[in-house]
Design a protein around this motif. Structure first.
Motif, PDB file in Angstrom:
ATOM      1  N   ILE A  12      29.045  -5.526  -7.819  1.00 38.35           N
ATOM      2  CA  ILE A  12      28.777  -4.762  -6.606  1.00 38.35           C
ATOM      3  C   ILE A  12      29.562  -5.258  -5.405  1.00 38.35           C
ATOM      4  O   ILE A  12      29.631  -4.575  -4.394  1.00 38.35           O
ATOM      5  CB  ILE A  12      27.269  -4.681  -6.280  1.00 38.35           C
ATOM      6  CG1 ILE A  12      26.674  -6.037  -5.981  1.00 38.35           C
ATOM      7  CG2 ILE A  12      26.506  -3.993  -7.381  1.00 38.35           C
ATOM      8  CD1 ILE A  12      25.200  -6.004  -5.639  1.00 38.35           C
ATOM      9  N   ASN A  13      30.175  -6.428  -5.492  1.00 41.10           N
ATOM     10  CA  ASN A  13      30.964  -6.931  -4.375  1.00 41.10           C
ATOM     11  C   ASN A  13      32.455  -6.671  -4.534  1.00 41.10           C
ATOM     12  O   ASN A  13      33.240  -7.015  -3.676  1.00 41.10           O
ATOM     13  CB  ASN A  13      30.704  -8.426  -4.167  1.00 41.10           C
ATOM     14  CG  ASN A  13      29.333  -8.672  -3.601  1.00 41.10           C
ATOM     15  OD1 ASN A  13      28.876  -7.933  -2.732  1.00 41.10           O
ATOM     16  ND2 ASN A  13      28.655  -9.677  -4.104  1.00 41.10           N
ATOM     17  N   LYS A  14      32.840  -6.065  -5.652  1.00 40.17           N
ATOM     18  CA  LYS A  14      34.255  -5.744  -5.873  1.00 40.17           C
ATOM     19  C   LYS A  14      34.547  -4.374  -5.265  1.00 40.17           C
ATOM     20  O   LYS A  14      33.921  -3.385  -5.629  1.00 40.17           O
ATOM     21  CB  LYS A  14      34.545  -5.734  -7.374  1.00 40.17           C
ATOM     22  CG  LYS A  14      35.997  -5.516  -7.685  1.00 40.17           C
ATOM     23  CD  LYS A  14      36.252  -5.559  -9.172  1.00 40.17           C
ATOM     24  CE  LYS A  14      37.731  -5.309  -9.421  1.00 40.17           C
ATOM     25  NZ  LYS A  14      38.018  -5.148 -10.837  1.00 40.17           N
ATOM     26  N   PRO A  15      35.514  -4.306  -4.348  1.00 38.39           N
ATOM     27  CA  PRO A  15      35.783  -3.020  -3.703  1.00 38.39           C
ATOM     28  C   PRO A  15      36.583  -2.071  -4.584  1.00 38.39           C
ATOM     29  O   PRO A  15      37.301  -2.483  -5.488  1.00 38.39           O
ATOM     30  CB  PRO A  15      36.615  -3.416  -2.482  1.00 38.39           C
ATOM     31  CG  PRO A  15      37.339  -4.647  -2.922  1.00 38.39           C
ATOM     32  CD  PRO A  15      36.364  -5.377  -3.829  1.00 38.39           C
ATOM     33  N   GLY A  57      24.870   2.480   5.701  1.00 37.54           N
ATOM     34  CA  GLY A  57      24.467   1.342   4.895  1.00 37.54           C
ATOM     35  C   GLY A  57      24.618   1.457   3.394  1.00 37.54           C
ATOM     36  O   GLY A  57      24.422   0.485   2.680  1.00 37.54           O
ATOM     37  N   PHE A  58      24.949   2.629   2.867  1.00 34.45           N
ATOM     38  CA  PHE A  58      25.107   2.743   1.424  1.00 34.45           C
ATOM     39  C   PHE A  58      26.496   2.281   0.978  1.00 34.45           C
ATOM     40  O   PHE A  58      26.670   1.805  -0.134  1.00 34.45           O
ATOM     41  CB  PHE A  58      24.846   4.171   0.941  1.00 34.45           C
ATOM     42  CG  PHE A  58      23.379   4.507   0.968  1.00 34.45           C
ATOM     43  CD1 PHE A  58      22.543   4.069  -0.039  1.00 34.45           C
ATOM     44  CD2 PHE A  58      22.837   5.222   2.030  1.00 34.45           C
ATOM     45  CE1 PHE A  58      21.185   4.355  -0.012  1.00 34.45           C
ATOM     46  CE2 PHE A  58      21.484   5.516   2.064  1.00 34.45           C
ATOM     47  CZ  PHE A  58      20.659   5.072   1.041  1.00 34.45           C
ATOM     48  N   TYR A  59      27.463   2.442   1.853  1.00 34.34           N
ATOM     49  CA  TYR A  59      28.822   1.974   1.585  1.00 34.34           C
ATOM     50  C   TYR A  59      29.343   1.290   2.833  1.00 34.34           C
ATOM     51  O   TYR A  59      28.923   1.573   3.945  1.00 34.34           O
ATOM     52  CB  TYR A  59      29.765   3.139   1.229  1.00 34.34           C
ATOM     53  CG  TYR A  59      29.383   3.840  -0.037  1.00 34.34           C
ATOM     54  CD1 TYR A  59      29.773   3.327  -1.276  1.00 34.34           C
ATOM     55  CD2 TYR A  59      28.609   4.991  -0.020  1.00 34.34           C
ATOM     56  CE1 TYR A  59      29.404   3.958  -2.449  1.00 34.34           C
ATOM     57  CE2 TYR A  59      28.235   5.622  -1.197  1.00 34.34           C
ATOM     58  CZ  TYR A  59      28.631   5.094  -2.403  1.00 34.34           C
ATOM     59  OH  TYR A  59      28.264   5.722  -3.566  1.00 34.34           O
ATOM     60  N   ASN A  60      30.292   0.387   2.634  1.00 33.21           N
ATOM     61  CA  ASN A  60      31.038  -0.231   3.720  1.00 33.21           C
ATOM     62  C   ASN A  60      32.497  -0.029   3.396  1.00 33.21           C
ATOM     63  O   ASN A  60      32.908  -0.245   2.252  1.00 33.21           O
ATOM     64  CB  ASN A  60      30.749  -1.733   3.814  1.00 33.21           C
ATOM     65  CG  ASN A  60      29.651  -2.037   4.782  1.00 33.21           C
ATOM     66  OD1 ASN A  60      29.538  -1.406   5.822  1.00 33.21           O
ATOM     67  ND2 ASN A  60      28.823  -3.003   4.430  1.00 33.21           N
ATOM     68  N   GLY A  82      27.329  -0.817   0.139  1.00 34.55           N
ATOM     69  CA  GLY A  82      26.607  -1.341   1.297  1.00 34.55           C
ATOM     70  C   GLY A  82      25.299  -2.001   0.885  1.00 34.55           C
ATOM     71  O   GLY A  82      24.877  -1.947  -0.271  1.00 34.55           O
ATOM     72  N   GLU A  83      24.637  -2.618   1.855  1.00 28.43           N
ATOM     73  CA  GLU A  83      23.407  -3.366   1.578  1.00 28.43           C
ATOM     74  C   GLU A  83      22.302  -2.484   1.007  1.00 28.43           C
ATOM     75  O   GLU A  83      21.569  -2.905   0.118  1.00 28.43           O
ATOM     76  CB  GLU A  83      22.918  -4.081   2.839  1.00 28.43           C
ATOM     77  CG  GLU A  83      23.777  -5.269   3.225  1.00 28.43           C
ATOM     78  CD  GLU A  83      23.983  -6.269   2.098  1.00 28.43           C
ATOM     79  OE1 GLU A  83      23.002  -6.655   1.432  1.00 28.43           O
ATOM     80  OE2 GLU A  83      25.143  -6.655   1.859  1.00 28.43           O
ATOM     81  N   LYS A  84      22.185  -1.252   1.492  1.00 26.49           N
ATOM     82  CA  LYS A  84      21.141  -0.367   0.962  1.00 26.49           C
ATOM     83  C   LYS A  84      21.379  -0.081  -0.515  1.00 26.49           C
ATOM     84  O   LYS A  84      20.453  -0.083  -1.313  1.00 26.49           O
ATOM     85  CB  LYS A  84      21.090   0.954   1.737  1.00 26.49           C
ATOM     86  CG  LYS A  84      20.484   0.837   3.109  1.00 26.49           C
ATOM     87  CD  LYS A  84      20.424   2.192   3.787  1.00 26.49           C
ATOM     88  CE  LYS A  84      19.857   2.087   5.177  1.00 26.49           C
ATOM     89  NZ  LYS A  84      19.844   3.385   5.854  1.00 26.49           N
ATOM     90  N   TYR A  85      22.624   0.159  -0.869  1.00 25.55           N
ATOM     91  CA  TYR A  85      22.969   0.457  -2.262  1.00 25.55           C
ATOM     92  C   TYR A  85      22.778  -0.790  -3.132  1.00 25.55           C
ATOM     93  O   TYR A  85      22.247  -0.726  -4.236  1.00 25.55           O
ATOM     94  CB  TYR A  85      24.418   0.945  -2.342  1.00 25.55           C
ATOM     95  CG  TYR A  85      24.698   1.824  -3.525  1.00 25.55           C
ATOM     96  CD1 TYR A  85      24.695   1.306  -4.810  1.00 25.55           C
ATOM     97  CD2 TYR A  85      24.974   3.170  -3.371  1.00 25.55           C
ATOM     98  CE1 TYR A  85      24.957   2.099  -5.911  1.00 25.55           C
ATOM     99  CE2 TYR A  85      25.242   3.973  -4.469  1.00 25.55           C
ATOM    100  CZ  TYR A  85      25.231   3.426  -5.728  1.00 25.55           C
ATOM    101  OH  TYR A  85      25.497   4.218  -6.801  1.00 25.55           O
TER     102      TYR A  85
END
Length: 162
Positions: A12-15, A57-60, A82-85
Motif C-alpha cells: 500500500i505504500n508503493k506508488p 484522504g483515499f489517495y495522495n 491515502g490514510e482512509k484507504y
C-alpha cells in the motif's frame, strides 16, 4: 510494526506512476487551447486537483514535471493510497485474519468432539445452537472439572450446550 501487516504496508505504500505528455493531458481534460503557460496550468488545474484528491484522504498524489529545453513536456503523477484507504485495507486484512482463526478454532473443536464420541449430527446441532465463545467456555469448564472419561465428557458438554 506488527509483522502480519508488513507485506500489506509494502503493497500500500508503493506508488502507481502515471505519465502524460502535456499536450495529451490537456487534450484529455478538454483544455488544449487554454493555459499556454505551464505555471498557469499547474496553479489552476494540477494543484487544485491535487489538493482536492489529497484532502479527501483515499489517495495522495504528488506531481513531477518533465522538462526539455526549459519547457514542461510531460507530467508524472505518483498515486499513493491515502490514510482512509490504508485504514480500510488493514481493517479488511484483520477481519479476514480473524475469520480464518475462527474457522480453525471451529475445526479444532469439531475434531475434539469427534474424538470424544460425538456424531456429526450432534456436532452440527451444537454449532448451530451456540456461539463459539460459549462452546469454548463449556470446554474449558469440562477441562477444569478434570473429566477424563469420553462418555462423561460428552454428557457434560451436551448438558452445557443444549
Amino acid at each position: 510494526k506488527n509483522s502480519k501487516y508488513k507485506s500489506l504496508d509494502v503493497k500500500i505504500n508503493k506508488p502507481t506512476r502515471i505519465r502524460y505528455d502535456l499536450s495529451l493531458l490537456k487534450e484529455i481534460l478538454g483544455i488544449e487551447d487554454k493555459y499556454s503557460q505551464f505555471k498557469e496550468f499547474n496553479r489552476n488545474v494540477l494543484k487544485v486537483a491535487q489538493e482536492e484528491i489529497n484532502r479527501r484522504g483515499f489517495y495522495n498524489i504528488s506531481i513531477e514535471k518533465e522538462i526539455e529545453n526549459k519547457q514542461c513536456v510531460a507530467v508524472v503523477f505518483f498515486v499513493y493510497l491515502g490514510e482512509k484507504y490504508k485504514t480500510k485495507l488493514k481493517e479488511q486484512a484483520l477481519e479476514n485474519s480473524n475469520k480464518k482463526k475462527e474457522k480453525e478454532e471451529i475445526q479444532n473443536f469439531k475434531n475434539i468432539f469427534i474424538f470424544i464420541g460425538f456424531t456429526q449430527k450432534e456436532i452440527k446441532m451444537i454449532f448451530s445452537k451456540n456461539e463459539l465463545n460459549k462452546i469454548n467456555d463449556a470446554y474449558q469448564s469440562m477441562i477444569n472439572q478434570n473429566i477424563v472419561n469420553n462418555e462423561d465428557r460428552k454428557k457434560y458438554l451436551l448438558g452445557k450446550l443444549n
